[in-house]
Design an enzyme around this catalytic site. Structure first.
Site: not given
Ligand SMILES: *Cc1c(COP(=O)(O)O)cnc(C)c1O
Length: 394
Positions: A113, A185, A210, A60
């Site tokens: 976004y 971003d 993406k 993790r």
């Protein structure tokens, strides 16, 4: 390496970040499917646990395959450090929560976004965090909001779906005058076309889902910046648990080896498609930063090395025209995704702006006959032929 010359982005995309993680002569980074890691003795375990010695403890927190992925994007963005998350939203959410506390203020824009926008309008206000969302291309208005004071300036350029462009250098400078942490971003541009850290940003993040992965088969998010800032994001993500899976990290790492080739082709294809559509009588308007007609063209030319693979256009007609047009395309998935090797199309009503009503979309300058087109790496003649057939007698 024998030469001191800094390698180019293509060479970095292929080689960077991997060497340390190769095992037993393998030329490829393995997928380390292991929840935890063992040590020779308790002293070694202690040294790793206290950070005195590099190593992994529990997946993790960190994992070798995930670390290799982080190192590759770190090199491509020219950053000191990087950390990742299970999705783009995972890294955006972890970052905002890592730095913001009740009473703080964020300045951003209306065209971020969709998921990011919901963090700003729904979730952060619940924590008594004030968010000022400015008109995306009104630089004076953004500077005025920054000057009122804020903790974070959050930018995205180019934006979704009308590919608006923000002057990162100018806004980052305005932010730094009042001691703000500037986050960009960079999903649409990718590090091949744009490096926000070079333009003055403090942190650059990606939905790796993406273009970085590029094959629409793995979700992931990543952020790059100074060791100190990245450690803060890492700590939040480590404890809150949105960890990138090693298998996804492997797919993203493999995808990134061809990032420069894909982006080169997508830049080229998008420019040709944009020019074709701009001259087509069935098309009302085309949005692409590479077109001289685009309001952000001059800024894009200055801060980007290529204009990217995303464009959008307004069909003459209404939503029924869109419904007729999309199924006619042979070389385009109608899907809510972007940045893959295949061309992908979709109207904002089912993709980027699905959570808004038709009235809200209209108010945001998103007509119902707008189509977002994520150009793939197909042969350009086939893409243009496909569009030509689909646009005929619409
Ligand atoms: C898709 C996307 C995100 C969110 O990424 P996920 O991996 O879907 O969580 C964030 N920013 C931009 C610009 C995106 O296109």
């Amino acid at each position: 390496m024998s030469s001191d010359k800094q390698p180019g982005r293509g060479t970095l995309a292929v080689w960077a970040g991997e060497e340390e993680y190769l095992m037993q002569g393998a030329t490829q980074v393995p997928v380390v499917h292991s929840v935890s890691f063992g040590y020779r003795d308790v002293d070694e375990w202690l040294r790793v646990a206290t950070g005195e010695e590099p190593g992994h403890i529990y997946s993790r927190n960190t994992n070798p395959t995930v670390a290799a992925f982080e190192q590759k994007i770190r090199a491509l963005e020219g950053a000191e450090a990087a950390t990742s998350a299970s999705t783009g939203m995972g890294i955006i959410s972890s970052t905002l929560h890592a730095f913001l506390s009740p009473g703080d203020r964020v300045v951003s824009v209306k065209d971020t976004y969709g998921g990011t926008n919901l963090l700003f309008t729904e979730f952060l206000p619940r924590l008594n965090i004030d968010v000022a969302l400015c008109d995306t291309t009104d630089h004076e208005a953004i500077e005025a909001e920054i000057a009122k004071g804020c903790k974070i300036l959050y930018l995205e350029s180019p934006t979704n779906p009308t590919v608006k462009v923000m002057d990162i250098e100018r806004l980052a400078a305005a932010g730094h005058r009042v001691g703000v942490t500037v986050i960009v971003d960079n999903t649409f541009a990718t590090p091949i076309n744009q490096n926000p850290l070079e333009l003055g940003a403090d942190l650059v993040l990606h939905s790796a889902t993406k273009y970085l992965g590029g094959h629409a088969d793995a979700l992931g998010g990543v952020i790059c910046g100074s060791r100190e800032l990245i450690d803060a994001v890492y700590h939040y993500r480590e404890i809150n648990g949105a960890t990138l899976h090693p298998m996804a990290a492997y797919l993203l790492l493999r995808g990134m080896k061809t990032l420069h080739l894909r982006i080169r082709q997508q830049n080229e294809n998008a420019m040709a498609v944009a020019r074709y559509l701009e001259s087509h009588p069935a098309v009302e308007q085309v949005f692409y930063p590479g077109l001289e007609s685009h309001p952000g063209h001059a800024i894009a030319k200055r801060q980007m090395r290529g204009f990217g693979g995303m464009l959008s256009f307004i069909l003459k007609g209404d939503f029924d025209t869109v419904k007729r047009f999309l199924p006619r395309l042979r070389y385009a998935h109608a899907a809510a995704n972007l940045g893959a090797v295949e061309t992908i199309v979709g109207p904002p009503a089912t993709t980027s702006h699905v959570e808004l009503t038709a009235e809200e979309r209209a108010a945001a300058g998103i007509p119902e006959s707008l189509i977002r087109y994520s150009v793939g790496i197909e042969d350009i003649d086939d893409l243009i032929g496909d569009l030509e057939g689909a646009l005929k007698n619409l």
